[in-house]
Design an enzyme around this catalytic site. Structure first.
Site, PDB file in Angstrom:
ATOM      1  N   ARG A 113      -9.975   2.413   5.220  1.00 22.79           N
ATOM      2  CA  ARG A 113      -9.748   2.970   6.551  1.00 22.79           C
ATOM      3  C   ARG A 113     -10.870   3.955   6.872  1.00 22.79           C
ATOM      4  NH1 ARG A 113      -4.206   3.317   4.157  1.00 22.79           N
ATOM      5  NH2 ARG A 113      -2.822   1.910   5.315  1.00 22.79           N
ATOM      6  N   ARG A 124     -12.666  -1.611   7.173  1.00 17.88           N
ATOM      7  CA  ARG A 124     -12.269  -1.770   8.573  1.00 17.88           C
ATOM      8  C   ARG A 124     -13.119  -0.837   9.423  1.00 17.88           C
ATOM      9  NH1 ARG A 124      -6.223  -0.276   9.956  1.00 17.88           N
ATOM     10  NH2 ARG A 124      -7.026   1.844   9.590  1.00 17.88           N
ATOM     11  N   ASN A 155       2.069  -3.138  10.267  1.00 20.10           N
ATOM     12  CA  ASN A 155       2.631  -1.956  10.933  1.00 20.10           C
ATOM     13  C   ASN A 155       2.531  -2.091  12.453  1.00 20.10           C
ATOM     14  OD1 ASN A 155       2.781  -1.081   8.315  1.00 20.10           O
ATOM     15  ND2 ASN A 155       1.215   0.476   8.504  1.00 20.10           N
ATOM     16  N   ASP A 156       1.325  -2.314  12.943  1.00 17.00           N
ATOM     17  CA  ASP A 156       1.150  -2.460  14.390  1.00 17.00           C
ATOM     18  C   ASP A 156       1.673  -3.798  14.894  1.00 17.00           C
ATOM     19  OD1 ASP A 156       0.132  -0.090  15.511  1.00 17.00           O
ATOM     20  OD2 ASP A 156      -1.853  -0.469  14.668  1.00 17.00           O
ATOM     21  N   GLU A 203      -3.137  -7.757  14.446  1.00 15.41           N
ATOM     22  CA  GLU A 203      -2.065  -6.788  14.663  1.00 15.41           C
ATOM     23  C   GLU A 203      -1.566  -6.841  16.108  1.00 15.41           C
ATOM     24  OE1 GLU A 203      -3.929  -3.128  13.492  1.00 15.41           O
ATOM     25  OE2 GLU A 203      -5.827  -3.799  14.338  1.00 15.41           O
ATOM     26  N   HIS A 248       4.176  10.195   8.484  1.00 16.39           N
ATOM     27  CA  HIS A 248       3.399  10.895   7.462  1.00 16.39           C
ATOM     28  C   HIS A 248       4.206  11.059   6.174  1.00 16.39           C
ATOM     29  CE1 HIS A 248       0.607  12.843  10.683  1.00 16.39           C
ATOM     30  NE2 HIS A 248       0.182  11.667  10.300  1.00 16.39           N
ATOM     31  N   CYS A 293      -2.473  -6.350   4.955  1.00 17.79           N
ATOM     32  CA  CYS A 293      -2.866  -5.013   4.500  1.00 17.79           C
ATOM     33  C   CYS A 293      -1.958  -3.939   5.071  1.00 17.79           C
ATOM     34  CB  CYS A 293      -4.327  -4.720   4.851  1.00 17.79           C
ATOM     35  SG  CYS A 293      -4.671  -4.705   6.613  1.00 17.79           S
ATOM     36  N   ARG A 334       6.850   2.555  16.724  1.00 22.68           N
ATOM     37  CA  ARG A 334       7.115   2.511  15.288  1.00 22.68           C
ATOM     38  C   ARG A 334       7.444   3.876  14.702  1.00 22.68           C
ATOM     39  NH1 ARG A 334       0.936   1.226  13.188  1.00 22.68           N
ATOM     40  NH2 ARG A 334       0.808   2.983  11.777  1.00 22.68           N
TER      41      ARG A 334
END
Length: 555
Positions: A291, A328, A439-440, A416, A189, A487, A450
């Site tokens: 998102r 998405r 990220n994933d 991902e 965060h 992305c 992660r």
């Protein structure tokens, strides 16, 4: 003697100033004075607990109402966690076992911290939120101010173990020059909100909490370093040069391309109408990642199709000037539990029923969302595409594309999961485009949580193994003559963006604040330079070497 601390770079930039050390502690004397609280019975203690959690949640909601985008959504999620029924039940259990309210609260919080940490994945990130909630609720109980970031008396470098959403969301970039945390990862965060605010940030920095308040530090958010008591003249010149570079970026107005005219679409990641309007003012070609799930983190019941359409149309409308939007579908589950969609009590949520996989148990959920997106596209007149998260096989891609196209929507998927990257050619036979969620993809490729600070070296997006999978997907896109974008947050790093372009990626979607720096950097480079940097990074044995090799190739 100069000391150089190393962490994970999150937001690029150079800053120099005195340290301001944040603490999450409630004064011990206030806790001691509170004692057992003087509650007549368990019900009275629970009433005091309810009043304190309601006050904390209301405060978080007020901050969310004045924030936007990811910041607002993160604060809303924290407010919901504060009044969580399961947490209250745990406090009640400890009270009925004879404990006083303060230790009952602490025991309940630690119980859930253990649960979230054990689950791993992005659920582990909630442990920081829980400890922040503990401090705030405890402060309300004992009559002390809520803990958090102290107000800087001068522009400062903020140092903390980690920062909770409520702290990070209220940072003022004019006085918080940079952020250095001892814990956290590139998708925590702290990282997400710092990126939105454009504050240079380094996380997972071993030794950060050993810094004394007021020590002068030079932070390099690109290299991921914090240099303690550097030569002042050198540090001041580095900051001045960074400011000159930032000023030059303001003149960049797009469109995205390399110096020799190779086009690269630069798009924005958004979460709601406010963030979409803000991003639309930047020189972006549209939205590469909306998102949608972040609109519903605080909903207990599924919104109607018409209600969803109204929310989506607010996001689409700023792009009715012939720009595009990619929405998405719900990426619910794991760290983003949504009451009306997510499964509960999974042993490993990060590898569980999340994203597209929710369709198996609730097929109408996806179909209603697609109906709403199609209606919002009709109302706004915006060219709209949809993509499904957590696609693992070509057959899943085919099933999703069938549903999307039946509603007149251009269909794509997120890559991902490593299996999707390996089978990208077959998947692209089924859909119109794909977008890599780095990220994933990094987390799953490296088998590393992660959010785990100790594994930040594995979850670095410069990992050559991850870049090889990106290259594989990009090659599939060229063979199929279909676009392949990125992305994930990797797209916001100007140097890594150049490597991604060299690998064959056709679009980059990122926090709107990063668009100008990425666009300006690509505009200084030829496609051949990007390809040389990509080849150098692919040949490297580790992320640090990949970053160094690419930087050398781009010099």
């Amino acid at each position: 003697m100069v000391t150089l601390l190393h962490g994970t770079p999150v937001v690029p930039g150079i800053a120099y100033g005195p340290t301001l050390v944040a603490s999450d502690a409630v004064p011990a004397e206030a806790v001691a004075a509170y004692g057992d609280g003087g509650h007549a019975d368990v019900d009275a203690a629970l009433a005091a607990y309810d009043a304190a959690t309601r006050a904390v949640a209301d405060g978080l909601q007020r901050r969310a109402a004045s924030a936007a985008g990811a910041t607002a959504q993160v604060l809303t999620a924290s407010a919901g966690l504060t009044t969580d029924r399961g947490l209250r039940s745990a406090v009640s259990k400890h009270l009925r076992a004879g404990e006083d309210l303060v230790p009952a609260l602490g025991a309940a919080i630690e119980q859930f911290v253990t649960v979230f940490t054990t689950q791993g994945g992005l659920m582990a990130e909630r442990a920081t939120d829980l400890r922040d909630i503990h401090g705030r609720v405890l402060a309300h109980l004992v009559g002390a101010p809520e803990p958090g970031v102290p107000t800087p008396e001068e522009p400062s470098i903020l140092v903390a173990e980690d920062l909770a959403p409520a702290d990070t969301a209220e940072l003022d970039p004019s006085v918080v020059l940079a952020i250095v945390t001892e814990r956290g990862g590139p998708t925590s965060h702290t990282a997400i909100i710092a990126r939105q605010l454009g504050i240079p940030c380094v996380v997972g920095t071993a030794g950060a909490l050993d810094l004394a308040a007021g020590v002068r530090v030079l932070v390099d958010g690109t290299a991921g370093t914090a240099e303690v008591e550097p030569d002042e003249a050198t540090a001041t010149e580095r900051v001045a040069e960074h400011r000159r570079q930032r000023a030059a970026l303001e003149g960049w107005s797009g469109p995205g391309s390399t110096a020799d005219g190779h086009p690269v679409k630069l798009l924005a990641n958004v979460a709601d109408g406010e963030s979409a309007r803000t991003a639309g003012l930047e020189p972006v070609a549209g939205v590469g990642l909306f998102r949608t799930e972040l609109c519903f983190l605080n909903r207990d019941t599924e919104p109607s199709v018409d209600e969803q359409a109204a929310i989506y149309a607010e996001v689409f409308t700023p792009y009715a000037d012939e720009r595009e939007v990619v929405a998405r579908t719900l990426d619910a589950g794991s760290d983003k539990p949504i009451a009306f969609a997510s499964h509960t009590d999974e042993d490993n949520p990060a590898l569980g029923v999340r994203g597209y996989r929710l369709c198996a148990g609730n097929p109408g959920l996806l179909e209603r969302q697609l109906d709403a997106i199609a209606e919002a596209a009709r109302r706004s007149g915006v060219a709209t595409s949809v993509m499904a998260p957590m696609i693992a096989t070509p057959s899943e891609a085919r099933a999703f594309a069938t549903l999307a196209r039946a509603r007149g929507l251009r269909a794509g998927v997120m890559i991902e999961v490593p299996s999707a990257a390996i089978q990208a050619r077959q998947i692209l036979d089924e859909v119109d485009f794909c977008s890599l969620g780095t990220n994933d993809l990094t987390q799953y490729t490296m088998a590393a949580d992660r959010m785990a600070t100790d594994l930040a070296h594995l979850t670095d997006p410069w990992q050559p193994a991850v870049l090889h999978l990106v290259s594989l997907a990009a090659a599939a896109g060229r063979a199929a003559d279909k676009p392949v974008g990125v992305c994930g947050e990797a797209a916001a790093d100007p140097q890594l963006a150049a490597v991604l372009v060299g690998l064959g990626v056709t679009s980059l979607s990122m926090a709107a604040a990063a668009v100008r720096s990425v666009g300006a950097r690509l505009g200084d480079l030829t496609l051949a330079q990007c390809e040389a940097a990509a080849a150098a990074a692919l040949a490297a044995p580790d992320p640090a070497s990949a970053r160094t090799a690419a930087t050398t190739a781009l010099a």
